[in-house]
Design a protein around this motif. Structure first.
Motif, PDB file in Angstrom:
ATOM      1  N   GLU A 167       2.014  23.948  29.203  1.00 22.03           N
ATOM      2  CA  GLU A 167       2.978  23.094  29.896  1.00 22.03           C
ATOM      3  C   GLU A 167       2.467  21.676  30.134  1.00 22.03           C
ATOM      4  O   GLU A 167       3.238  20.788  30.543  1.00 22.03           O
ATOM      5  CB  GLU A 167       3.380  23.724  31.230  1.00 22.03           C
ATOM      6  N   ASN A 168       1.194  21.413  29.855  1.00 18.02           N
ATOM      7  CA  ASN A 168       0.634  20.069  29.999  1.00 18.02           C
ATOM      8  C   ASN A 168       0.560  19.320  28.672  1.00 18.02           C
ATOM      9  O   ASN A 168      -0.105  18.291  28.571  1.00 18.02           O
ATOM     10  CB  ASN A 168      -0.774  20.144  30.605  1.00 18.02           C
ATOM     11  N   ILE A 169       1.249  19.832  27.647  1.00 19.50           N
ATOM     12  CA  ILE A 169       1.155  19.266  26.301  1.00 19.50           C
ATOM     13  C   ILE A 169       2.514  18.777  25.819  1.00 19.50           C
ATOM     14  O   ILE A 169       3.531  19.461  25.974  1.00 19.50           O
ATOM     15  CB  ILE A 169       0.618  20.313  25.310  1.00 19.50           C
ATOM     16  N   PHE A 170       2.527  17.579  25.224  1.00 19.78           N
ATOM     17  CA  PHE A 170       3.659  17.097  24.445  1.00 19.78           C
ATOM     18  C   PHE A 170       3.233  17.161  22.974  1.00 19.78           C
ATOM     19  O   PHE A 170       2.210  16.580  22.599  1.00 19.78           O
ATOM     20  CB  PHE A 170       3.994  15.645  24.794  1.00 19.78           C
ATOM     21  N   CYS A 171       3.999  17.859  22.145  1.00 22.55           N
ATOM     22  CA  CYS A 171       3.753  17.915  20.702  1.00 22.55           C
ATOM     23  C   CYS A 171       4.886  17.170  20.016  1.00 22.55           C
ATOM     24  O   CYS A 171       6.051  17.575  20.096  1.00 22.55           O
ATOM     25  CB  CYS A 171       3.683  19.360  20.220  1.00 22.55           C
ATOM     26  N   CYS A 172       4.558  16.102  19.315  1.00 26.35           N
ATOM     27  CA  CYS A 172       5.584  15.207  18.773  1.00 26.35           C
ATOM     28  C   CYS A 172       5.353  14.901  17.294  1.00 26.35           C
ATOM     29  O   CYS A 172       4.215  14.738  16.863  1.00 26.35           O
ATOM     30  CB  CYS A 172       5.584  13.887  19.542  1.00 26.35           C
TER      31      CYS A 172
END
Length: 228
Positions: A167-172
């Protein structure tokens, strides 16, 4: 106040499977090429630290179903020790690979330092278990490994699992959107996911601002930005 900059060079290529025409993946040469074309002189770091990598191999570890697993684990431990030994809180650290599997050592370091966020910008998700990998290369599953998906010998080095909370990760930026089984892995996770088309629609600035807002609202100790 201008912050000092340190550069860490980790020219590991054991996370990739070489192509037929290669003797080894060329990512090992990235730090040297960047230096040759003036990156280091323009950045003007206070220090440059380097950890030489083992010779390239294609060993397949049947236990983890990941190529060169044992060598990658040992390198990750040394990598984490190197960063921690030279870590200075108010210094901006630039990490140069190497392939994406160096994220494991970076993630171990940050887990030891606190609770961090991760902005992961890549043309792939790198979020699959070994069973879905066509090559067995850790560089294609590093985001899964650092969040606890995969064999324990890679996901729980020194008892640190998970190195990052999903939940602390942005994958873009994933452009490989046609394979439903591949994409479903990350959609069904707790990671904030924006494929290439969603990222373009949302805008990079807004997406980055949303990430920084999350880091602030959760009171995280900081964040790491990964560009691969």
């Amino acid at each position: 106040m201008k912050r000092n900059i340190n550069i860490f060079e980790f020219p590991l290529n054991l996370g990739l499977t070489k192509k037929e025409h290669e003797t080894e993946p060329g990512v090992r040469k990235l730090p040297d090429w960047l230096r040759k074309f003036g990156f280091h002189s323009r950045i003007d770091p206070v220090n440059v630290f380097r950890l030489e990598a083992p010779e390239y191999s294609m060993d397949f570890d049947r236990e983890s179903k990941v190529r060169n697993a044992d060598q990658i684990i040992e390198y990750a431990k040394k990598q984490a020790d190197c960063i921690l030994h030279h870590y200075q809180k108010n210094t901006f650290n630039i990490i140069l690979g190497g392939d994406c599997s160096i994220l494991i050592g970076n993630a171990m370091t940050l887990k030891k330092l606190g609770n961090f966020g991760l902005f992961y910008l890549d043309g792939h998700t790198d979020f699959i278990p070994p069973e879905l990998s066509e090559t067995g290369g850790a560089a294609g599953m590093d985001l899964a490994i650092i969040t606890g998906t995969g064999h324990q010998k890679l996901t729980d080095i020194n008892g640190l699992k998970p190195y990052f909370a999903e939940e602390n990760i942005f994958c873009c930026g994933n452009a490989e959107t046609d394979d439903k089984e591949y994409v479903d892995q990350i959609i069904n996770s707790g990671i904030h996911y924006f494929d290439l088309y969603q990222l373009r629609e949302n805008g990079f600035r807004r997406t980055a601002d949303d990430f920084l807002k999350m880091v602030d609202e959760k009171g995280l100790d900081g964040f790491s930005f990964i560009l691969t």
